[in-house]
Design a protein around this motif. Structure first.
Motif, mmCIF file in Angstrom:
data_model
loop_
_atom_site.group_PDB
_atom_site.id
_atom_site.type_symbol
_atom_site.label_atom_id
_atom_site.label_comp_id
_atom_site.label_asym_id
_atom_site.label_seq_id
_atom_site.Cartn_x
_atom_site.Cartn_y
_atom_site.Cartn_z
ATOM 1 N N LEU A 155 -40.830 43.478 63.263
ATOM 2 C CA LEU A 155 -39.548 43.956 62.729
ATOM 3 C C LEU A 155 -39.643 44.127 61.214
ATOM 4 O O LEU A 155 -39.230 45.144 60.654
ATOM 5 N N VAL A 160 -39.363 47.758 64.025
ATOM 6 C CA VAL A 160 -39.296 47.852 65.485
ATOM 7 C C VAL A 160 -38.778 46.513 66.010
ATOM 8 O O VAL A 160 -39.400 45.476 65.790
ATOM 9 N N GLY A 161 -37.636 46.569 66.673
ATOM 10 C CA GLY A 161 -37.031 45.319 67.123
ATOM 11 C C GLY A 161 -36.782 45.320 68.618
ATOM 12 O O GLY A 161 -37.038 46.313 69.313
ATOM 13 N N GLY A 162 -36.275 44.192 69.099
ATOM 14 C CA GLY A 162 -35.884 44.068 70.501
ATOM 15 C C GLY A 162 -37.005 44.382 71.467
ATOM 16 O O GLY A 162 -38.174 44.073 71.203
ATOM 17 N N SER B 38 -34.400 53.996 67.481
ATOM 18 C CA SER B 38 -33.628 52.765 67.660
ATOM 19 C C SER B 38 -32.851 52.498 66.362
ATOM 20 O O SER B 38 -33.209 53.020 65.297
ATOM 21 N N THR B 40 -32.846 49.930 64.421
ATOM 22 C CA THR B 40 -33.661 49.336 63.339
ATOM 23 C C THR B 40 -34.608 50.370 62.736
ATOM 24 O O THR B 40 -34.843 50.378 61.526
ATOM 25 N N GLN B 41 -35.130 51.257 63.569
ATOM 26 C CA GLN B 41 -36.014 52.287 63.016
ATOM 27 C C GLN B 41 -35.214 53.317 62.212
ATOM 28 O O GLN B 41 -35.700 53.857 61.231
ATOM 29 N N TYR B 57 -36.004 42.173 55.409
ATOM 30 C CA TYR B 57 -36.026 41.579 56.740
ATOM 31 C C TYR B 57 -34.614 41.220 57.183
ATOM 32 O O TYR B 57 -34.246 41.393 58.334
ATOM 33 N N LEU B 60 -32.838 44.282 58.473
ATOM 34 C CA LEU B 60 -33.353 44.653 59.800
ATOM 35 C C LEU B 60 -32.838 43.688 60.873
ATOM 36 O O LEU B 60 -32.430 44.110 61.961
ATOM 37 N N ASP B 64 -30.650 44.597 64.056
ATOM 38 C CA ASP B 64 -31.227 44.274 65.360
ATOM 39 C C ASP B 64 -30.207 43.475 66.193
ATOM 40 O O ASP B 64 -30.052 43.699 67.397
#
Lengths: 206, 565
Positions: A155, A160-162, B38, B40-41, B57, B60, B64
């Motif tokens: 992340l 990129v998460g989840g 997504s 977050t992206q 962080y 993000l 998320d």
């Protein structure tokens, strides 16, 4: 020199798949426009990829300035502390507006060579800085649970998460385990993960 | 950055290979590109595009956990000062800010530290060394001696002959200590000749045996002057003017204020360029109409620029940069070390970045200035309509480029455009007022000519020796030659008129939209997007008073922006 389309590279490496959203405009491209070029310059017709029928923003690699600021962000370094020297910046595509007036964003082999070097330097710097940081403030080892820590790093570095992070976990776990076997240490294992993350297209392209 | 001592190379390569090579299972997956990113992206893309850095962080993790936070962060990014800063690279790509090739002061006034004793530099100007010390011998560059300078009873610097064999090869002096303008409170050693601080000195004092390297130049100057009944040799000249180069007793002035070092010259260039970018910053920051970038009268000045305007801008004979009453930076009370920025309001024909010293020096001809404007803000380009005909063709004989075959295709557009800068000096940045630069040379360039500087301006700025089709324009300012009545009006109004015309025609808006599209979408629009999406963006941009922030918001809100590549 043959051109390697950044979006094509991104498409090849992209693994995040999801359903189409309803689109206000969708343009069907002429098939001849989709013409991939490999490293040797051979044109290859890619097998049908439904998403290529839809126009999106092109992928582009990070600029020199973005690299500097991004490394500061992911490494929790002070603002302005990551500085790529001017002559190297020119090599990496930053124009001087005298001889070169157009920036270059080609993800060339030369660029990748420097990114591996830069990753090695800065991942080590992060590990060194982490040694001075308290619990809850470390970058490479924020979590003690290995999977949780890997998710955090994916992340932090890639956004990129989840569930999107799931496919990467086994491979990064392998990087960590191979790189932390004796006589190497877990710190070096996490540095190797950091290097893997920072030299991946998911980090360098956006 | 410190070099690492860990991560063995083989380990690093392994890490790279493991992560870059797609796993079989992933390769076999039916991959569909161009799906939506997504949250977050999307945040990462927005952060990199709007702030030039990846998200923290914490940001993000927030998105998320709660994707609704994405819109909040987008707005926060758009309103932040970093958004303004992130557009600087875009403006650099439009304005090409680099003055490294411009000699902002002559080499006679550029000091370099010379270490005769390691760690104890003496500053010396190499060209002044040739002009004022050297007589002959094999070594043209003759610095001063590494000892304190001596002065006679009247306080004049003593120059002693340096004899090699039986020949005098130079006259040399020692050094003096001076508190330089770039480091008040400290003292540096400077060669005595370079440190002289007279306000006036004798131009080309001669004799030729004493100053052999300036003698031919002085003779040329004198011949030119005598052709109009003037004499310049041995006259007193201003040490802050262009003739100081050939007046050996004109040194760097009090606190060395008339001279640069490589570092101070770089700083002056840097602030001139920074001044341009700050015009863009202030327009975006205050949500002013984006075309104010090209029209606003107010700009900011900083200490190094003010110092340059006060003490140095007239020194270079080839740079026309007299203190400009229409852009009074030289009147601001700032010294070289003042790094803050103070506003000044320019008058008459000044127009945004297009008449800042940085722009005018970077593009030193009016054609160059118009050409860059045309490419950057109207998305135009000049293409020849074919090969050049033979020089012997009658059509190739025209002096007027708008009529000369092979040139006319571009110059019919370029010449009228360039005329908007007609009242700014080429190879300089001075606003040319009617008082100092009347339309016709008849008022100032006929005998008796006031002085040598005026003569030089006449030669460089006016059509004194017309040829062929130029004859009807005899004695006019160069920028008026071949111009029609309508184009003369362009000269009178300045670049702001060109910009206004572009705003009214919509060319400015359509070009801005196209440039911003390219900046954020990283590709050219497709024909369909060009015919459907861009016009909508343009209309909206115009309706919203040319607000750049709003335009960016619309582009990053397009579904295409938020898809995977």
């Amino acid at each position: 020199m043959k051109r390697i389309y950044p979006w094509a590279i991104a498409a090849l490496f992209s693994v995040a798949c999801s359903a189409n959203e309803p689109e206000p405009y969708i343009e069907v491209l002429n098939p001849t426009e989709i013409d991939l070029v490999d490293q040797e310059g051979n044109h290859q017709h890619h097998p049908a990829v439904p998403g290529l029928n839809i126009r999106s923003r092109h992928a582009r690699r990070l600029s020199v300035k973005q690299l500097e600021r991004t490394w500061e962000q992911v490494g929790e370094f002070p603002a302005g502390s990551v500085v790529i020297p001017q002559n190297l910046a020119l090599t990496l595509g930053q124009p001087d507006y005298l001889r070169v007036t157009e920036p270059s964003f080609e993800p060339s082999p030369l660029f990748m060579k420097f990114m591996v070097d830069l990753g090695a330097i800065l991942c080590t710097n992060i590990a060194q800085a982490d040694a001075q940081r308290g619990p809850g403030q470390k970058v490479l080892t924020l979590f003690t649970d290995q999977d949780e820590n890997l998710r955090h790093l994916i992340l932090r570095f890639w956004g990129v998460g989840g569930k999107d992070a799931d496919p990467y976990i086994p491979r990064l776990k392998q990087v960590f385990e191979e790189s932390s076997k004796a006589p190497l240490t877990s710190v070096q294992g996490w540095q190797a993960v950091c290097l893997a993350l920072s030299t991946a297209p998911e980090f360098l392209l956006y | 950055m410190n070099r690492p001592q860990s991560i063995p190379l083989s380990l690093g390569l392994l890490a790279v290979l493991l992560i870059v090579a797609p796993a079989d299972s992933l390769a076999q997956e039916q991959c569909q590109t161009a799906g939506p990113l997504s949250p977050t992206q999307t945040l990462r893309r927005l952060s990199l595009d709007l702030l030039d850095r990846s998200p923290s962080y914490q940001e993000l993790a927030d998105v998320d956990m709660n994707p609704a936070k994405l819109a909040e962060y987008q707005e926060q990014y758009l309103q932040s000062q970093r958004f303004t800063t992130s557009l600087r690279d875009h403006h650099r790509a439009l304005l090409w800010p680099n003055l490294n090739e411009i000699e902002i002061v002559p080499q006679t006034h550029t000091l370099y530290p010379m270490e005769i004793t390691p760690g104890d530099p003496i500053y010396v100007a190499p060209l002044r060394a040739v002009f004022a010390r050297t007589i002959g011998g094999s070594n043209l560059f003759m610095p001063c001696k590494n000892e304190p300078a001596k002065f006679d009873a009247q306080g004049r610097l003593i120059m002693e002959p340096m004899i090699v064999g039986s020949a005098t090869v130079a006259h040399v002096e020692g050094w003096v200590e001076v508190e330089p303008y770039w480091a008040p409170g400290t003292r540096v050693k400077v060669c005595g000749l370079d440190a002289l601080d007279a306000d006036q000195a004798v131009f080309c004092p001669g004799p030729a045996e004493r100053y052999p390297f300036t003698a031919p130049i002085c003779a040329n100057f004198e011949n030119t002057a005598q052709s109009v009944g003037l004499s310049v040799e041995k006259t007193m000249v201003d040490c802050e003017g262009p003739l100081a180069t050939l007046a050996p007793e004109c040194g760097c002035g009090p606190n060395l204020r008339r001279c640069t070092t490589p570092q101070t010259a770089a700083k002056i260039r840097e602030t001139m360029l920074e001044q341009m970018l700050r015009v863009a910053d202030t327009v975006i920051e205050a949500d002013e109409p984006y075309h104010e970038l090209l029209t606003k009268k107010q700009i900011e000045v900083s200490g190094p620029t003010v110092h340059y305007m006060k003490y140095m801008s007239r020194l270079n004979f080839d740079l026309f940069a007299d203190p400009d009453p229409t852009a009074p930076a030289h009147e601001i009370q700032m010294n070289y070390l003042d790094e803050g920025w103070a506003p000044i309001v320019r008058t008459t024909r000044h127009a945004g970045v297009l008449t800042t010293p940085g722009y005018l020096l970077r593009f030193s001809t009016n054609r160059g200035r118009a050409h860059r404007y045309y490419g950057a803000f109207e998305c135009g380009s000049f293409l020849p309509n074919g090969p050049l005909p033979a020089p012997s063709e009658p059509c190739s004989q025209h002096e007027d480029l708008t009529k000369r075959c092979g040139c006319d295709a571009c110059h019919q557009s370029l010449e009228p455009m360039a005329s908007h800068w007609g009242r700014f000096t080429e190879y300089g940045f001075e606003g040319m007022t009617e008082e100092k630069y009347p339309l016709s040379a008849l008022d100032i360039c006929q005998r008796p000519i006031a002085d040598f500087e005026t003569l030089f301006r006449c030669i460089r700025m006016y059509e004194l020796n017309p040829v062929g089709e130029e004859e009807p324009f005899r004695f006019l300012l160069n920028s008026y030659v071949f111009r029609t009545d309508e184009e003369r009006n362009y000269i009178e109004q300045g670049p702001a008129r060109l910009v206004q015309q572009s705003i009214q025609s919509g060319r400015f808006a359509s070009c801005t939209v196209e440039k911003m599209w390219h900046h954020y979408m990283r590709r050219d629009p497709t024909p369909k997007e060009r015919s459907e999406v861009l016009p909508q963006l343009q209309t909206s941009f115009q309706q919203k008073n040319h607000n750049l922030r709003e335009l960016v918001k619309e582009i990053i809100s397009l579904p295409a922006y938020r898809r995977q590549p």
